[in-house]
Design a protein around this motif. Structure first.
Motif, PDB file in Angstrom:
ATOM      1  N   GLU A 420     -19.535 -58.214 -33.794  1.00 28.60           N
ATOM      2  CA  GLU A 420     -20.527 -57.185 -33.497  1.00 28.60           C
ATOM      3  C   GLU A 420     -20.669 -56.940 -31.999  1.00 28.60           C
ATOM      4  O   GLU A 420     -21.169 -55.882 -31.585  1.00 28.60           O
ATOM      5  CB  GLU A 420     -21.881 -57.590 -34.097  1.00 28.60           C
ATOM      6  CG  GLU A 420     -21.975 -57.444 -35.609  1.00 28.60           C
ATOM      7  CD  GLU A 420     -21.243 -58.533 -36.370  1.00 28.60           C
ATOM      8  OE1 GLU A 420     -21.084 -58.398 -37.591  1.00 28.60           O
ATOM      9  OE2 GLU A 420     -20.815 -59.548 -35.750  1.00 28.60           O
ATOM     10  N   ALA A 421     -20.215 -57.891 -31.160  1.00 30.21           N
ATOM     11  CA  ALA A 421     -20.307 -57.741 -29.703  1.00 30.21           C
ATOM     12  C   ALA A 421     -19.080 -57.076 -29.091  1.00 30.21           C
ATOM     13  O   ALA A 421     -19.056 -56.817 -27.887  1.00 30.21           O
ATOM     14  CB  ALA A 421     -20.510 -59.118 -29.056  1.00 30.21           C
ATOM     15  N   LEU A 422     -18.056 -56.779 -29.900  1.00 29.68           N
ATOM     16  CA  LEU A 422     -16.823 -56.192 -29.369  1.00 29.68           C
ATOM     17  C   LEU A 422     -17.039 -54.735 -28.972  1.00 29.68           C
ATOM     18  O   LEU A 422     -17.902 -54.038 -29.523  1.00 29.68           O
ATOM     19  CB  LEU A 422     -15.715 -56.273 -30.427  1.00 29.68           C
ATOM     20  CG  LEU A 422     -15.258 -57.678 -30.836  1.00 29.68           C
ATOM     21  CD1 LEU A 422     -14.299 -57.600 -32.025  1.00 29.68           C
ATOM     22  CD2 LEU A 422     -14.580 -58.384 -29.664  1.00 29.68           C
ATOM     23  N   PRO A 423     -16.244 -54.231 -28.020  1.00 28.29           N
ATOM     24  CA  PRO A 423     -16.339 -52.809 -27.639  1.00 28.29           C
ATOM     25  C   PRO A 423     -16.048 -51.897 -28.827  1.00 28.29           C
ATOM     26  O   PRO A 423     -15.156 -52.176 -29.633  1.00 28.29           O
ATOM     27  CB  PRO A 423     -15.267 -52.665 -26.555  1.00 28.29           C
ATOM     28  CG  PRO A 423     -15.032 -54.052 -26.051  1.00 28.29           C
ATOM     29  CD  PRO A 423     -15.257 -54.966 -27.204  1.00 28.29           C
ATOM     30  N   ARG A 424     -16.797 -50.800 -28.903  1.00 27.47           N
ATOM     31  CA  ARG A 424     -16.680 -49.879 -30.029  1.00 27.47           C
ATOM     32  C   ARG A 424     -16.255 -48.503 -29.546  1.00 27.47           C
ATOM     33  O   ARG A 424     -16.415 -48.172 -28.375  1.00 27.47           O
ATOM     34  CB  ARG A 424     -18.018 -49.764 -30.758  1.00 27.47           C
ATOM     35  CG  ARG A 424     -18.592 -51.086 -31.204  1.00 27.47           C
ATOM     36  CD  ARG A 424     -19.948 -50.896 -31.870  1.00 27.47           C
ATOM     37  NE  ARG A 424     -20.510 -52.166 -32.282  1.00 27.47           N
ATOM     38  CZ  ARG A 424     -21.642 -52.306 -32.963  1.00 27.47           C
ATOM     39  NH1 ARG A 424     -22.341 -51.222 -33.279  1.00 27.47           N
ATOM     40  NH2 ARG A 424     -22.083 -53.499 -33.305  1.00 27.47           N
ATOM     41  N   PRO A 425     -15.762 -47.684 -30.457  1.00 33.08           N
ATOM     42  CA  PRO A 425     -15.459 -46.299 -30.076  1.00 33.08           C
ATOM     43  C   PRO A 425     -16.725 -45.609 -29.571  1.00 33.08           C
ATOM     44  O   PRO A 425     -17.806 -45.774 -30.166  1.00 33.08           O
ATOM     45  CB  PRO A 425     -14.981 -45.662 -31.387  1.00 33.08           C
ATOM     46  CG  PRO A 425     -14.595 -46.803 -32.262  1.00 33.08           C
ATOM     47  CD  PRO A 425     -15.446 -47.959 -31.868  1.00 33.08           C
ATOM     48  N   GLY A 426     -16.586 -44.857 -28.494  1.00 36.23           N
ATOM     49  CA  GLY A 426     -17.761 -44.220 -27.908  1.00 36.23           C
ATOM     50  C   GLY A 426     -17.884 -42.749 -28.231  1.00 36.23           C
ATOM     51  O   GLY A 426     -18.991 -42.209 -28.311  1.00 36.23           O
ATOM     52  N   SER A 427     -16.756 -42.082 -28.433  1.00 31.69           N
ATOM     53  CA  SER A 427     -16.790 -40.634 -28.643  1.00 31.69           C
ATOM     54  C   SER A 427     -16.382 -40.294 -30.074  1.00 31.69           C
ATOM     55  O   SER A 427     -15.836 -41.125 -30.807  1.00 31.69           O
ATOM     56  CB  SER A 427     -15.827 -39.955 -27.669  1.00 31.69           C
ATOM     57  OG  SER A 427     -14.478 -40.302 -27.992  1.00 31.69           O
ATOM     58  N   ASP A 428     -16.635 -39.043 -30.438  1.00 36.00           N
ATOM     59  CA  ASP A 428     -16.239 -38.583 -31.769  1.00 36.00           C
ATOM     60  C   ASP A 428     -14.720 -38.641 -31.934  1.00 36.00           C
ATOM     61  O   ASP A 428     -14.213 -38.985 -33.009  1.00 36.00           O
ATOM     62  CB  ASP A 428     -16.739 -37.149 -31.990  1.00 36.00           C
ATOM     63  CG  ASP A 428     -18.258 -37.072 -32.036  1.00 36.00           C
ATOM     64  OD1 ASP A 428     -18.898 -38.135 -32.219  1.00 36.00           O
ATOM     65  OD2 ASP A 428     -18.796 -35.963 -31.889  1.00 36.00           O
ATOM     66  N   GLU A 429     -13.996 -38.312 -30.878  1.00 36.60           N
ATOM     67  CA  GLU A 429     -12.536 -38.350 -30.958  1.00 36.60           C
ATOM     68  C   GLU A 429     -12.051 -39.786 -31.175  1.00 36.60           C
ATOM     69  O   GLU A 429     -11.106 -40.035 -31.926  1.00 36.60           O
ATOM     70  CB  GLU A 429     -11.930 -37.772 -29.682  1.00 36.60           C
ATOM     71  CG  GLU A 429     -10.405 -37.675 -29.687  1.00 36.60           C
ATOM     72  CD  GLU A 429      -9.864 -36.767 -30.780  1.00 36.60           C
ATOM     73  OE1 GLU A 429      -8.710 -36.996 -31.221  1.00 36.60           O
ATOM     74  OE2 GLU A 429     -10.595 -35.835 -31.205  1.00 36.60           O
ATOM     75  N   GLU A 430     -12.726 -40.735 -30.523  1.00 37.48           N
ATOM     76  CA  GLU A 430     -12.345 -42.140 -30.705  1.00 37.48           C
ATOM     77  C   GLU A 430     -12.655 -42.613 -32.125  1.00 37.48           C
ATOM     78  O   GLU A 430     -11.919 -43.436 -32.690  1.00 37.48           O
ATOM     79  CB  GLU A 430     -13.065 -43.016 -29.676  1.00 37.48           C
ATOM     80  CG  GLU A 430     -12.514 -42.860 -28.266  1.00 37.48           C
ATOM     81  CD  GLU A 430     -13.329 -43.629 -27.245  1.00 37.48           C
ATOM     82  OE1 GLU A 430     -12.766 -43.966 -26.185  1.00 37.48           O
ATOM     83  OE2 GLU A 430     -14.522 -43.890 -27.487  1.00 37.48           O
ATOM     84  N   LEU A 431     -13.727 -42.111 -32.710  1.00 40.64           N
ATOM     85  CA  LEU A 431     -14.018 -42.443 -34.114  1.00 40.64           C
ATOM     86  C   LEU A 431     -12.900 -41.944 -35.022  1.00 40.64           C
ATOM     87  O   LEU A 431     -12.439 -42.657 -35.924  1.00 40.64           O
ATOM     88  CB  LEU A 431     -15.348 -41.830 -34.547  1.00 40.64           C
ATOM     89  CG  LEU A 431     -16.627 -42.492 -34.037  1.00 40.64           C
ATOM     90  CD1 LEU A 431     -17.846 -41.662 -34.429  1.00 40.64           C
ATOM     91  CD2 LEU A 431     -16.756 -43.911 -34.589  1.00 40.64           C
ATOM     92  N   LYS A 432     -12.454 -40.722 -34.772  1.00 37.58           N
ATOM     93  CA  LYS A 432     -11.361 -40.160 -35.567  1.00 37.58           C
ATOM     94  C   LYS A 432     -10.088 -40.981 -35.390  1.00 37.58           C
ATOM     95  O   LYS A 432      -9.399 -41.301 -36.376  1.00 37.58           O
ATOM     96  CB  LYS A 432     -11.117 -38.711 -35.149  1.00 37.58           C
ATOM     97  CG  LYS A 432      -9.900 -38.067 -35.815  1.00 37.58           C
ATOM     98  CD  LYS A 432      -9.683 -36.634 -35.312  1.00 37.58           C
ATOM     99  CE  LYS A 432      -8.405 -36.040 -35.890  1.00 37.58           C
ATOM    100  NZ  LYS A 432      -8.201 -34.636 -35.402  1.00 37.58           N
ATOM    101  N   GLU A 433      -9.755 -41.322 -34.144  1.00 36.05           N
ATOM    102  CA  GLU A 433      -8.546 -42.107 -33.888  1.00 36.05           C
ATOM    103  C   GLU A 433      -8.625 -43.475 -34.559  1.00 36.05           C
ATOM    104  O   GLU A 433      -7.622 -43.995 -35.065  1.00 36.05           O
ATOM    105  CB  GLU A 433      -8.349 -42.266 -32.372  1.00 36.05           C
ATOM    106  CG  GLU A 433      -7.974 -40.966 -31.666  1.00 36.05           C
ATOM    107  CD  GLU A 433      -7.966 -41.120 -30.152  1.00 36.05           C
ATOM    108  OE1 GLU A 433      -8.320 -42.221 -29.667  1.00 36.05           O
ATOM    109  OE2 GLU A 433      -7.629 -40.146 -29.454  1.00 36.05           O
ATOM    110  N   THR A 434      -9.826 -44.055 -34.588  1.00 33.81           N
ATOM    111  CA  THR A 434     -10.000 -45.354 -35.236  1.00 33.81           C
ATOM    112  C   THR A 434      -9.766 -45.242 -36.732  1.00 33.81           C
ATOM    113  O   THR A 434      -9.117 -46.098 -37.344  1.00 33.81           O
ATOM    114  CB  THR A 434     -11.407 -45.909 -34.955  1.00 33.81           C
ATOM    115  OG1 THR A 434     -11.588 -46.036 -33.544  1.00 33.81           O
ATOM    116  CG2 THR A 434     -11.596 -47.272 -35.607  1.00 33.81           C
TER     117      THR A 434
END
Length: 763
Positions: A420-434
């Protein structure tokens, strides 16, 4: 019947190690250590017999007291499964732990038998034959209960997909599973294919079979009735598999493979098909008083277990055994694990009829002995006695180790390192890429490269198969009575918390059976762990058993049987603890099952269950960060039970149901869209305030369903009555997966990414 050699015409060689000779030369050196026995075990054998064992007796004890056959390191923990009531909430057990396979009453005079077992180490040494004979062996276990085998499944684990050794073992294992099952005409209705570095050099090949029988057709493995004849039938006994799985699965692999490599068994599925049909006709003719398949430990197992479970006595003329290799010594015949063999106990008046049926099916059969009242297992070789033992000491009263176990020092640090402490996608585009990266990751990607090599629909009674949440087969064509089965385990969860990990495996399999509309009834398990000589591994094993027992008690499902596979490690590297759990459920009418993909546009999409910020052990942490740490998702068994009951009530109301597990909501949306090319638009605020958590958390007890608008009120009312959270999160339609106005990805684009992963590596 095939004529057997006449022992009177071929006298025993003068050098034969007989019982008489063993009593007269007590100090002869014997290779007990080479056969896997410990010094104290060898001393115990001498104590039991009151003399040194003959070489044939030593062979029998060595294979039957191996880890694989005796469960000597696991018995103390497995005994707690007997605390689970044998009466289930929807049926009753007709046979359970201790038999070849568990048998469950499913109503209408029908019963089903199912079991999952391992063939791990042989499949590393010889992938095709190791996996093929794993299927063959589990099928014979089911057959021995009096059932017709109707389906198989194959939970598999491999090292990294792109590892060189994975490219060696995976194609051969898949080919072996497919070849043997396809030749038998058995549909492969599901399983798993999971990739993790800890399985490199130690793949897991677990095999499950389901069989169907009428109550009155149940057969048990016992040799009762003095004077009854012992008949060995099926394939001839050869040198393949001598020591086989019983020794090979009872030691640790080193960096170059196993320290000892006994010959892996060689399978002949066409012989097994004849054996199945022959055996079923023998059952129908009523000429079988007891029966046992020959698998691990071969004749050593069949003779000792049948005698031990019956009246306690049996005499066998070993030289009557039909051989493929005439040079085999009696010790080798007793240790051989040649495939496609069965042993039956037959009343004297039925012998002629038994042999006639075998001849009809072109299956060789020979009388090799009889049941006695001596309480001894006595085996002769050309008129000379080479075995004289109490059979229970071989089959059931072997060593029982209370191996030391302790929570490892590193467990606290592992659990403290939360994802839960790891870096997460910040933008909508990063959510899509994930999302696109995860659907294409090896564990979440399309497995049809594997499953397309299996016939999933042969026999015409397959109702659901991969990629559905569970496999389902019709049992009765007039009433449409059916059963569903799922196998599941997340080894990362079990590493983080083995108690919870076993419960999570059970919960997922239980949920997957329920999503199709079936009522979960019973459990079989295949407990795959590292070396029992490592206290940390034994702690994992003990915790997993305790967790599974507690979960079965809470859910009201008994453990009907299963398998333990230990020493799964390469050098000092143990596999992830992998307690694979299979759950079987019953459905009254398979025509009313619930499918798993979006089928029609303009239907409401509803999420059942609660989403929490649970990312440790997740596929996101594994794929994106190469991370394993923290605590796995919380287990809510009462919630799982309520959810399963609700899913049963919603049959005919909802048009699809798909559980949420690895990959979270994002993976479920993608897989549901891929099934029929149907898009979806969802709103995440109804799931969780954090869009990333909403998409990728792996909270359990959740299922995504679709319902026509006119059924929405009924769904919500039933969910409220069941105490299951339900949130409308979107609507089906179009050709895109649209997430909250944040991003959209074409169904075809995502499906292409999902489908390309395995073919790109495996060809």
């Amino acid at each position: 019947m095939t004529d057997a050699p006449d022992p009177e015409q071929t006298p025993a060689p003068a050098s034969l190690d007989t019982v008489e000779r063993a009593a007269g030369d007590p100090d002869r050196e014997q290779p007990w250590a080479d056969l896997g026995l410990k010094a104290d075990e060898y001393d115990r054998i001498r104590s039991i017999l009151g003399r040194r064992p003959t070489s044939s007796e030593l062979a029998m004890y060595s294979v039957m007291w191996s880890e694989h056959c005796s469960y000597k390191s696991s018995k103390v923990h497995l005994r707690q499964f007997s605390e689970i009531p044998q009466e289930t909430r929807a049926g009753r057990m007709l046979a359970g732990i201790g038999e070849n396979a568990g048998v469950i009453d499913i109503g209408q005079g029908y019963a089903v038998t199912f079991k999952v077992e391992s063939h791990n180490h042989p499949s590393y040494v010889e992938p095709h034959q190791g996996a093929a004979t794993g299927i063959g062996g589990i099928v014979r276990d089911i057959l021995a209960m009096g059932a017709r085998p109707v389906a198989v499944m194959d939970p598999l684990r491999f090292g990294p997909l792109d590892a060189e050794d994975t490219s060696r073992v995976l194609p051969g294992i898949v080919e072996g599973v497919g070849h043997y099952g396809n030749c038998l005409g058995l549909p492969n209705i599901g399983g798993e294919a999971v990739f993790d570095p800890t399985y490199l050099g130690n793949p897991l090949v677990n095999a499950l079979c389901v069989g169907v029988l009428r109550h009155e057709d149940l057969h048990l493995a016992k040799a009762s009735g003095a004077g009854n004849q012992v008949i060995l039938y099926g394939a001839r006994t050869g040198g393949d598999g001598i020591g086989g799985v019983s020794v090979l699965a009872s030691e640790t692999f080193d960096a170059d493979g196993p320290a000892k490599r006994p010959s892996v068994q060689v399978g002949d599925p066409f012989m097994e098909k004849l054996l199945i049909e022959c055996t079923l006709e023998l059952f129908a003719a009523g000429v079988v008083a007891g029966i046992q398949d020959l698998g691990g430990a071969g004749l050593s197992c069949a003779t000792s277990e049948l005698a031990s479970a019956g009246d306690g006595g049996m005499r066998v003329d070993l030289d009557k055994v039909l051989l493929r290799d005439s040079t085999l010594a009696p010790e080798e015949i007793l240790m051989s694990e040649s495939q496609e063999r069965m042993m039956a106990v037959v009343e004297p008046d039925d012998v002629a009829g038994f042999l006639a049926i075998c001849e009809k099916w072109d299956v060789e059969a020979v009388v090799i002995g009889e049941v006695t009242e001596t309480g001894r297992l006595e085996i002769d070789w050309h008129g000379a006695r080479v075995v004289d033992v109490p059979p229970r000491t071989v089959a059931h009263d072997g060593p029982v180790y209370e191996r030391p176990y302790a929570r490892p020092d590193w467990q606290d640090g592992l659990q403290a390192d939360a994802a839960e402490a790891l870096p997460r996608p910040g933008s909508d585009e990063e959510l899509k890429e994930t999302l696109l990266r995860l659907v294409a990751s090896p564990n979440l990607a399309d497995k049809s490269w594997i499953t397309d090599q299996y016939d999933r629909y042969v026999r015409g009674n397959t109702v659901l198969a991969q990629p559905s949440d569970s496999g389902m087969v019709r049992v009765d064509e007039s009433s449409n009575l059916g059963v569903a089965v799922s196998t599941d385990c997340n080894g990362r969860y079990a590493k983080l918390d083995p108690y919870a990990g076993a419960q999570l495996a059970l919960a997922e399999a239980y949920r997957n059976v329920a999503t199709g509309g079936a009522t979960p009834l019973a459990v079989s398990d295949c407990l795959n762990f590292g070396s029992p000589e490592d206290p940390a591994v034994m702690w994992q094993f003990a915790e997993a058993c305790r967790g599974l027992k507690d979960a079965c008690l809470a859910l009201g499902v008994p453990v009907t049987g299963g398998n333990v596979s230990l020493y799964n490690q390469t050098g000092e590297t143990a596999i992830l603890p992998t307690p694979v759990v299979a759950v079987l459920g019953v459905i009254d009418d398979v025509t009313r099952r619930t499918p798993s993909g979006f089928r029609a546009a303009d239907e409401a999409v509803v999420l059942l269950g609660e989403t929490r910020e649970e990312l440790s052990g997740s596929e996101w942490a594994h794929v994106v960060h190469g991370h394993l740490g923290g605590r796995p998702p919380a287990v809510d068994l009462a919630g799982e039970q309520a959810l399963a009951g609700l899913l049963g009530d919603l049959v005919g109301v909802v048009t699809s149901a798909h559980d949420l597990s690895d990959g979270g909501l994002a993976q479920t949306l993608a897989e549901s869209s891929f099934r029929h090319g149907m898009g979806v638009e969802v709103r995440l605020e109804e799931v969780h305030a954090d869009p990333f958590v909403a998409l990728f958390a792996e909270s359990t007890g959740r299922v995504l369903v679709t319902v026509p608008e006119e059924g929405m009120n009924e769904l919500l009312a039933r969910a409220t009555a069941a105490g299951v959270p339900a949130a409308r999160i979107g609507r089906t339609g179009g050709d895109q997966i649209v997430v909250d106005g944040r991003f959209a990805v074409g169904v075809a684009e995502a499906r292409d990414a999902w489908s390309a992963t395995l073919p790109a590596v495996l060809g």
